[in-house]
Design an enzyme around this catalytic site. Sequence first.
Site, PDB file in Angstrom:
ATOM      1  N   LYS A   1      -2.652  23.658  -9.149  1.00 50.36           N
ATOM      2  CA  LYS A   1      -3.869  22.839  -9.089  1.00 50.36           C
ATOM      3  C   LYS A   1      -4.840  23.526  -8.157  1.00 50.36           C
ATOM      4  O   LYS A   1      -4.425  24.218  -7.228  1.00 50.36           O
ATOM      5  CB  LYS A   1      -3.536  21.440  -8.552  1.00 50.36           C
ATOM      6  CG  LYS A   1      -4.542  20.374  -8.928  1.00 50.36           C
ATOM      7  CD  LYS A   1      -4.291  19.786 -10.299  1.00 50.36           C
ATOM      8  CE  LYS A   1      -5.388  18.834 -10.700  1.00 50.36           C
ATOM      9  NZ  LYS A   1      -5.036  18.051 -11.891  1.00 50.36           N
TER      10      LYS A   1
ATOM     11  N   ASP B   1     -10.636  18.785 -14.226  1.00 54.35           N
ATOM     12  CA  ASP B   1     -10.101  17.592 -13.551  1.00 54.35           C
ATOM     13  C   ASP B   1     -11.341  16.834 -13.068  1.00 54.35           C
ATOM     14  O   ASP B   1     -12.448  17.042 -13.608  1.00 54.35           O
ATOM     15  CB  ASP B   1      -9.165  17.990 -12.388  1.00 54.35           C
ATOM     16  CG  ASP B   1      -8.391  16.809 -11.805  1.00 54.35           C
ATOM     17  OD1 ASP B   1      -7.458  16.342 -12.462  1.00 54.35           O
ATOM     18  OD2 ASP B   1      -8.737  16.330 -10.702  1.00 54.35           O
TER      19      ASP B   1
END
Length: 449
Positions: free
Chosen positions: A128, A168
Amino acid sequence: MATTAQLDDFMQGLIRRNPGEPEFHQAVYEVAQHVLPYVAANPKYEREQIFQRLTEPDRIVSFRVCWEDDKGQVRTQRGYRVQHSNAIGPYKGGIRFHDNVTQSILKFLAFEQTFKNSLTGLPMGGGKGGSDFNPKGKSDREIMRFCQAFMTELSRHIGPFTDVPAGDIGVGGREVSYMFGQYKRLVNEFTGVLTGKGLSYGGSEIRTEATGYGVVYFMEDMLARQGDGLKGKRCLVSGSGNVAQYAVEKLIQSGAVVLTVSDSSGTLYDPDGITAEKLAHIKHLKEVQRARINAYLDTYPKAEFLPDRKPWGIPADLAFPCATQNEVLGEDAQQLVANGCRGVSEGANMPSNKDAIDVFQQARILYAPSKAANAGGVAVSGLEMTQNSMRISWSRDELNQRLRVIMRDIHEKCVRYGTGDDGHVDYLKGANIAGFVKVADAMLAYGIV
Ligand code: NDP
């Protein structure tokens, strides 16, 4: 078997090694409570310290991002990429642009991503990334310059066989495209290094819809196991971004009645239900006008806007938190349950805190944790990688069917590992153990690396 004392010991060590990272502690605890007892019952994992090793990311890259705003002022932000585990495939996970981004948040997201990606059955590791850059109120050119500056450094650390980022919070199709354009310029290669691309340059059908659709498919499967369905169910959705929009779309298509969406300024409550036409208007407001959600009232004045409120106090049958982490607290969960809510399917990552999860589990309502329920997005990202490698494009129908099958498989894995002696399914336990086993077996095979 691992005892409460062993879990406490384990968590104390983790907190000592990772000070000031509450979200990371929370995410690890959520998994450790189920995986430690499982490991204790399966000594091959214990001997090789597999779970302990999994709580340490492979690496974290942190870097300076300098860019120039429209007034000619130099701005400095911090960028990160947490490469958590590539045991079962290249690192894979989104990029978040939000002013509250910290290393703790990205470590929790990368940790969760490893288990989620494992659950999809596709060969993807977990990672991430992101930045504390706040995209709100920035011009299109400012967004472009920031994305280019961010990718200038990130490009050294990613690649189609190394690490494949996606979108995201704060990173949608526009941002992914700016980053992909810069990557292509820097490395002089057209490869599938990012997913969520536009359809004419390597993107996949259904990727935009996949997370939200998957969250609803998972709820459909949980209800079906109890002989029930979505038709006529009153639903609360939080958020009004990518995940929320397509969760609402699939709920409407399934005959459910969606009462709310929200953003960080408050909740929009439409007692008549959000129809397909109203949803099209929401998409226009958010994606084209980049307006706040209360602008909905200008067109649909019968709705109500509840400033600074979350949706969870409104009576409904099902809840779909699709905004951000820790948006459902213990008292929110109590309200939901007291109002007769029978199921929660998490679109956002870790939206329910520990107290909230305890309330859902004690009430024995259907509770689908994010690492299972929202895995549809990364699953279709995995399919985008496959299509890029094969230089083909599958049709929308084919991809939707594949997504449906993947979500059903994830549901089955959760049932397999999460069913108790009394037949009740603990979906959190099921997801944690099923996600762990695949990664752990790969790590065992590699030896101590
Ligand atoms: P978007 O940026 O498209 O939308 C985010 C939404 O959540 C917006 O409505 C935003 O409101 C709201 N929100 C964000 N932060 C906060 C906050 N601190 N408090 C209240 N509301 C907030 O993001 P996505 O829809 O892509 O992501 C939503 C969630 O889903 C995240 O947890 C993400 O990690 C998760 N997720 C996303 C996937 C994807 O495919 N996109 C895949 C799997 C998980 P505002 O505009 O006011 O900030």
